[in-house]
Design a protein around this motif. Structure first.
Motif, PDB file in Angstrom:
ATOM      1  N   GLU A   1      -2.256  -6.505  -2.831  1.00 42.05           N
ATOM      2  CA  GLU A   1      -1.846  -5.208  -2.283  1.00 42.05           C
ATOM      3  C   GLU A   1      -2.965  -4.176  -2.371  1.00 42.05           C
ATOM      4  O   GLU A   1      -3.034  -3.258  -1.545  1.00 42.05           O
ATOM      5  CB  GLU A   1      -0.599  -4.699  -3.017  1.00 42.05           C
ATOM      6  CG  GLU A   1      -0.020  -3.437  -2.405  1.00 42.05           C
ATOM      7  CD  GLU A   1       1.344  -3.067  -2.962  1.00 42.05           C
ATOM      8  OE1 GLU A   1       2.000  -2.186  -2.375  1.00 42.05           O
ATOM      9  OE2 GLU A   1       1.751  -3.654  -3.989  1.00 42.05           O
TER      10      GLU A   1
ATOM     11  N   GLY B   1       0.784  -1.227   0.000  1.00 38.35           N
ATOM     12  CA  GLY B   1       0.000   0.000   0.000  1.00 38.35           C
ATOM     13  C   GLY B   1       0.813   1.272   0.000  1.00 38.35           C
ATOM     14  O   GLY B   1       0.244   2.367   0.032  1.00 38.35           O
TER      15      GLY B   1
ATOM     16  N   TYR C   1      -4.927  -2.859   0.635  1.00 38.48           N
ATOM     17  CA  TYR C   1      -4.312  -1.968   1.617  1.00 38.48           C
ATOM     18  C   TYR C   1      -4.449  -0.492   1.239  1.00 38.48           C
ATOM     19  O   TYR C   1      -3.982   0.386   1.964  1.00 38.48           O
ATOM     20  CB  TYR C   1      -2.823  -2.309   1.780  1.00 38.48           C
ATOM     21  CG  TYR C   1      -2.588  -3.652   2.421  1.00 38.48           C
ATOM     22  CD1 TYR C   1      -2.383  -3.770   3.795  1.00 38.48           C
ATOM     23  CD2 TYR C   1      -2.569  -4.819   1.650  1.00 38.48           C
ATOM     24  CE1 TYR C   1      -2.165  -5.008   4.384  1.00 38.48           C
ATOM     25  CE2 TYR C   1      -2.357  -6.062   2.228  1.00 38.48           C
ATOM     26  CZ  TYR C   1      -2.152  -6.148   3.598  1.00 38.48           C
ATOM     27  OH  TYR C   1      -1.942  -7.388   4.180  1.00 38.48           O
TER      28      TYR C   1
END
Length: 386
Positions: free
Chosen positions: A209, A41, A212
């Motif tokens: 990902e 993130g 996030y």
């Protein structure tokens, strides 16, 4: 009885002594880099300069690149400059492509974002406009130390990767929006390769990902800049280091100028729009070196259809040159080279038929080697009236 002793040494001897003392009495610094952890993130952002071709002319592209080091996913948007309006507009587009907002963005000392660099005693100071943008989206900012490119090595590597894989031959662009779509789809397909260290597809890592990321607001941040300006005695105002003429601008003591990433608008105190146009850098172009290219082709006419410059030829000129007969092709290349001494390629293409009619381009009475009688036979004929 007291004795005073005086020792006289040269300046160079003292310098040698101090240098030797410091080397033997100070702890040696570790010159190696620390391997950084990259939480999901978090993103890195940087610009890279590349080239594209629009209407047969070279355009400098300032690609704003965003990478996510955890998955090595990359995104990019082409822009005409690296000013604040372009930077924030580019981030808006990148957030939309990503489908969210990174929790933290690492940048170097970009002028649109940083007004005072970090020192040993003070943190970097961000520009007011960038702080407002940051608060709107809710991400944190980490500014790299000056001259510390390794702190954002992932994005620097990605800038080079994009340049050498997607801009080796300058792509043809019809607009910045069109080139943005091209880059997006190429980078999307590129995520199907295996991560250099994790032995997993980048796309799979990226899908994990994405969870996030921060949520996008309903509307993007409005990016524009406005301030008051005065024209000079020639009704001109300076925009992007270029003097721009403002009709009736001298009739007012002050004007309001509104700038977006690609356009400018100048408004009178009573609300009349005096000028609504593209910013000067949107029209900035560099001509391809057509004369030297054509001269090379004259000696090797067979390479025309395989040359990397072939795709940049205007349509009429390309058809004109790509005849099968190499003798005719060379003859046409020679004529084109002669015209390029006094004309540019764009003008030749626009006046193509007039130049043929004036025998400035060899037509052989049939430049496209078409049997026009077949077309004439299809045309309806009116019956003669007695």
């Amino acid at each position: 009885m007291s004795i005073n002793l005086y020792y006289i040494y040269s300046y160079r001897t003292v310098c040698y002594f101090i240098s030797e003392w410091m080397n033997t009495h100070q702890e040696e610094k570790d010159k190696g880099y620390e391997r950084l952890e990259h939480p999901p993130g978090e993103a890195q952002v940087d610009f890279g300069v590349m080239e594209a071709v629009q209407d047969g002319e070279i355009v400098d592209i300032h690609a704003l690149v965003m990478t996510f080091p955890h998955s090595n996913a990359g995104f990019a948007v082409p822009l005409p400059a690296e000013n604040q309006e372009c930077f924030l507009h580019g981030l808006n587009i990148l957030f939309k492509q990503v489908g969210g907002v990174p929790k933290r963005i690492r940048i170097d000392n970009l002028t649109p974002a940083v007004k005072k660099k970090r020192t040993k005693n003070e943190e970097a100071q961000l520009t007011d406009e960038f702080v407002q943008f940051q608060h709107y989206y809710g991400f944190d900012v980490q500014v790299c130390n000056p001259r510390s490119g390794h702190e954002k090595g992932n994005v620097e590597n990605k800038v080079g990767y994009i340049r050498y894989n997607f801009f080796t031959s300058a792509p043809i662009m019809d607009s910045y929006e069109g080139l943005t779509d091209q880059l997006f789809h190429k980078l999307e397909a590129d995520r199907n390769r295996i991560h250099y260290a994790k032995n997993v597809r980048i796309e799979d890592l990226w899908q994990e990902e994405r969870d996030y990321l921060l949520a996008l607001p309903e509307k993007p941040y409005p990016v524009f800049k406005e301030h008051l300006v005065k024209v000079n005695k020639y009704n001109e105002v300076k925009v992007d280091q270029t003097l721009v003429h403002v009709p009736k601008g001298g009739n007012y003591s002050q004007l309001q100028m509104i700038l977006t990433w690609d356009q400018l608008k100048i408004v009178s105190p009573n609300g009349e729009i005096l000028l609504d146009d593209y910013r000067p850098y949107m029209k900035k172009r560099k001509a391809l070196p057509w004369l030297s290219i054509i001269k090379t082709w004259i000696h090797k006419p067979r390479v025309v259809e395989y040359s990397r410059y072939n795709k940049y030829l205007p349509g009429r000129i390309k058809e004109f040159l790509l005849v099968d007969n190499l003798i005719i092709r060379r003859k046409r290349l020679e004529a084109l080279a002669s015209l390029l001494v006094s004309h540019d390629m764009k003008k030749i293409n626009e006046e193509f038929y007039e130049l043929i009619a004036q025998d400035k381009l060899p037509s052989d009475n049939n430049p496209y080697e078409v049997d026009w009688s077949k077309y004439d036979s299809l045309a309806p004929r009116e019956e003669a009236v007695n």
